[in-house]
Enzyme design. Structure first.
Site, mmCIF file in Angstrom:
data_model
loop_
_atom_site.group_PDB
_atom_site.id
_atom_site.type_symbol
_atom_site.label_atom_id
_atom_site.label_comp_id
_atom_site.label_asym_id
_atom_site.label_seq_id
_atom_site.Cartn_x
_atom_site.Cartn_y
_atom_site.Cartn_z
ATOM 1 N N SER A 118 -7.567 -12.990 -19.774
ATOM 2 C CA SER A 118 -8.176 -13.123 -18.451
ATOM 3 C C SER A 118 -9.672 -13.354 -18.553
ATOM 4 C CB SER A 118 -7.916 -11.876 -17.613
ATOM 5 O OG SER A 118 -8.559 -12.012 -16.369
ATOM 6 N N GLY A 119 -10.174 -14.064 -17.572
ATOM 7 C CA GLY A 119 -11.622 -14.273 -17.510
ATOM 8 C C GLY A 119 -11.990 -15.720 -17.262
ATOM 9 N N LYS A 126 -0.727 -8.096 -17.835
ATOM 10 C CA LYS A 126 -1.497 -9.230 -17.298
ATOM 11 C C LYS A 126 -0.956 -9.627 -15.922
ATOM 12 C CE LYS A 126 -4.436 -12.633 -16.973
ATOM 13 N NZ LYS A 126 -3.987 -13.782 -16.320
ATOM 14 N N HIS A 146 -2.283 -7.213 -13.544
ATOM 15 C CA HIS A 146 -3.710 -7.558 -13.365
ATOM 16 C C HIS A 146 -3.837 -8.668 -12.320
ATOM 17 C CE1 HIS A 146 -6.932 -10.470 -14.110
ATOM 18 N NE2 HIS A 146 -7.693 -9.447 -14.447
ATOM 19 N N ASN A 147 -3.019 -9.682 -12.469
ATOM 20 C CA ASN A 147 -3.098 -10.811 -11.534
ATOM 21 C C ASN A 147 -2.691 -10.392 -10.124
ATOM 22 O OD1 ASN A 147 -3.784 -12.296 -13.777
ATOM 23 N ND2 ASN A 147 -2.524 -14.035 -13.234
ATOM 24 N N GLU A 153 -5.510 -8.760 -8.759
ATOM 25 C CA GLU A 153 -6.494 -9.826 -8.459
ATOM 26 C C GLU A 153 -6.178 -10.444 -7.077
ATOM 27 O OE1 GLU A 153 -7.001 -12.806 -11.699
ATOM 28 O OE2 GLU A 153 -6.504 -14.307 -10.189
HETATM 29 C C1 6PG Z 1 -7.339 -14.684 -15.045
HETATM 30 C C2 6PG Z 1 -6.690 -15.358 -13.876
HETATM 31 C C3 6PG Z 1 -5.974 -16.578 -14.327
HETATM 32 C C4 6PG Z 1 -5.676 -17.542 -13.197
HETATM 33 C C5 6PG Z 1 -4.642 -17.072 -12.231
HETATM 34 C C6 6PG Z 1 -4.705 -17.834 -10.948
HETATM 35 O O1 6PG Z 1 -7.028 -13.520 -15.220
HETATM 36 O O2 6PG Z 1 -8.153 -15.312 -15.718
HETATM 37 O O3 6PG Z 1 -5.767 -14.507 -13.284
HETATM 38 O O4 6PG Z 1 -4.882 -16.184 -15.065
HETATM 39 O O5 6PG Z 1 -6.845 -17.810 -12.522
HETATM 40 O O6 6PG Z 1 -3.413 -17.264 -12.828
HETATM 41 O O7 6PG Z 1 -3.589 -17.507 -10.266
HETATM 42 P P1 6PG Z 1 -3.123 -18.206 -8.941
HETATM 43 O O8 6PG Z 1 -3.199 -19.688 -9.176
HETATM 44 O O9 6PG Z 1 -1.737 -17.715 -8.768
HETATM 45 O O10 6PG Z 1 -4.081 -17.764 -7.892
#
Ligand code: 6PG
Length: 506
Positions: A147-148, A201, A204-205, A208
């Site tokens: 992630s990041g 992860k 985490h998403n 997010e």
């Molecule tokens: C991360 C983000 C990355 C990505 C997402 C976007 O941790 O760096 O989560 O993995 O930006 O998958 O997800 P969506 O397209 O579903 O919003």
């Protein structure tokens, strides 16, 4: 026996070749892959790079990779031949069939003990399957969350590896060197068996999604509920970024709100209000339903994206469905303070729910998920990085088996202090007709979680009334007629029979 099969059997065949120099190999030269390679090279590793469209390899070598400890490969065979053993090979390709395709392409050139790492946003059941499949062939599989975004990959992502634990001692140096550091500690640790890394992860998403939705709701009520300008909103987010909400997502929101297009208008105002999603938030919500965990905020965040995406239908509905017009009469500064506190309280609920889910998954799937180290991995590098996660890390470090974040003194006090303002914000939103599904569901969860007696007694009665689904009597009412802990069916109408349905919980 010779060739690939012999290699898999661990035999040395063929003419002597020059010693391979590659410490780490990476397949997939899209921006994340390129940046991770540059990051690893900066940390002293010699990285072998390969891409399905091989012209990309040469372009990369001639440009970004020039002068660095990066070597190119033009075939899978060459890629494998340039790596020291056990080979450490990472795939950064699109999640799904492409990962399986590359695994099959790599296998003929692998030796026992080699390590294949999938760094995409793969669904954790796929990583469970791949770990088992490759273990049968003597190959160690790692499914890792990365992630990041682009910048994280280049200068320090959060890494969440899981899979075959035998691989960890061999990849720990690369992973912990390239990962982000928070107070000097790497935002990367071994997560657990099989798909555990990708599971974490995924959550985490999901979180997010929740954080982003909360911020969007705060923006909406500032804009439509208080009539604030983009400049004013940007300044408010700037202020928030210096307090309890200090985080990457608040920081970028400030910048987005202040970003003007060539004509001087805020660019964000021109962007179509129809949210995309690649599935990880939805997977979290589905998994929460499967495990029976009330992860309501992530669920609302996913549905909010779904509602946003039916733009044309909403446009038609907006012409025939009316509601109240927002008219704010209170003190704006107080409301904004309450909004900040409400967002903070909702975030506490969202993370409490996320950790409840991971705790249940660990039990269900037999993983040893370590809560303090998950919080640490999310403290820096990743999209949800924040000061708040330092407090979560501290809470779980002090009490690794903490049942729920809300039982921790720090968060317990914080949510009680935020409570009144939080309620004011949600009440105003309801009266003004501005949807705040994530704020509201967080508050409803808080009120449900702190309630000893919920109305599910009535629900059980209804189920027994129409379907003989049975109920259990409250211990204080147990007697000879209604035995404690027994599944009881009552003939509510005198018309139904006394036979009950079988009892099970989905
Ligand atoms: C991360 C983000 C990355 C990505 C997402 C976007 O941790 O760096 O989560 O993995 O930006 O998958 O997800 P969506 O397209 O579903 O919003």
């Amino acid at each position: 026996m010779s060739g690939p099969v012999a290699r898999l059997a661990g035999l040395q065949v063929g003419p002597a070749q020059s010693e391979p120099s590659g410490d780490f190999g990476l397949i997939g030269l899209a921006v994340m892959g390129q940046n991770l390679i540059l990051n690893a090279a900066d940390h002293g590793f010699t990285v072998v790079a390969f891409n399905r469209t091989v012209s990309k390899v040469d372009r990369f070598l001639e440009n970004e990779a020039k002068g660095k400890s990066i070597v190119g490969a033009h075939s899978i065979e060459e890629f494998c031949s340039k790596l020291k053993k056990p080979r450490r090979m990472m795939l950064l390709v699109m999640a799904g069939p492409a990962v399986d395709d590359f695994i099959e392409k790599l296998l003929p050139y692998c030796d026992k003990g080699d390590i294949i790492i999938d760094g995409g946003n793969s669904h954790y059941p796929d990583s469970n399957r791949r770990t088992r499949y490759l273990a049968e062939k003597g190959i160690r599989f790692v499914g890792t969350g990365v992630s990041g975004g682009e910048e994280g990959a280049r200068y320090g992502p959060s890494l969440m590896p899981g899979g075959n634990e035998e691989a960890w001692p061999y990849i720990k140096d690369v992973f912990q060197s390239i990962a982000a550091k928070s107070d000097g500690e790497p935002c990367c640790d071994w997560v657990g068996d099989e798909g555990a890394g990708h599971y974490v992860k995924m959550v985490h998403n999901g979180i997010e999604y929740g954080d982003m939705q909360l911020i969007c709701e705060a923006y909406d009520i500032m804009k439509r509920g208080l009539g604030m300008s983009y400049q004013e909103m940007g300044e408010e987010f700037d202020k928030w970024n210096k307090g309890v909400l200090d985080s990457f997502l608040i920081e970028i929101t400030r910048d987005v709100l202040k970003f003007s297009d060539d004509d001087g208008k805020p660019l964000v105002e021109k962007i179509l209000d129809s949210a995309g999603q690649k599935g990880t938030g939805k997977w979290t919500a589905i998994n929460a339903l499967d495990l029976g965990m009330p992860v309501t905020l992530i669920g609302e965040a996913v549905f909010a994206r779904c509602l946003s995406s039916i733009k044309e239908e909403r446009t038609r509905a907006s012409k025939v469905l009316s509601g109240p017009k927002p008219s704010f009469t209170g003190d704006r500064a107080t409301f904004l303070k309450n909004l900040e506190q409400g967002l903070y309280a909702s975030k506490i609920i969202s993370y409490a729910q996320g950790f409840m889910l991971m705790q249940t998954a660990a039990k269900q799937y037999g993983w040893k998920l370590n809560k303090p180290s998950i919080a640490l991995m999310w403290r820096g590098g990743c999209i949800i990085r924040s000061v708040f996660l330092k407090d979560i890390t501290a809470a779980y470090r002090a009490e690794p088996d903490l049942e729920n974040l809300l039982f921790n003194d720090f968060f317990n006090k914080a949510i009680h202090e935020a409570q009144d303002g939080w309620r004011d914000v949600v009440s105003y939103a309801v009266k003004a007709g501005i949807p705040m599904p994530a704020f509201s569901t967080a508050l409803a969860f808080f009120d449900g979680y702190r309630t000893k007696d919920l109305p599910a007694n009535l629900l059980q009665a209804q189920r027994d009334y129409f379907g003989a689904h049975t109920f259990i009597i409250k211990p204080e009412y147990a007697n000879d007629k209604y035995k404690s802990g027994e599944h009881i069916h009552v003939n509510w109408t005198g018309r139904g029979g006394n036979v009950s349905a079988s009892t099970y919980n989905a």
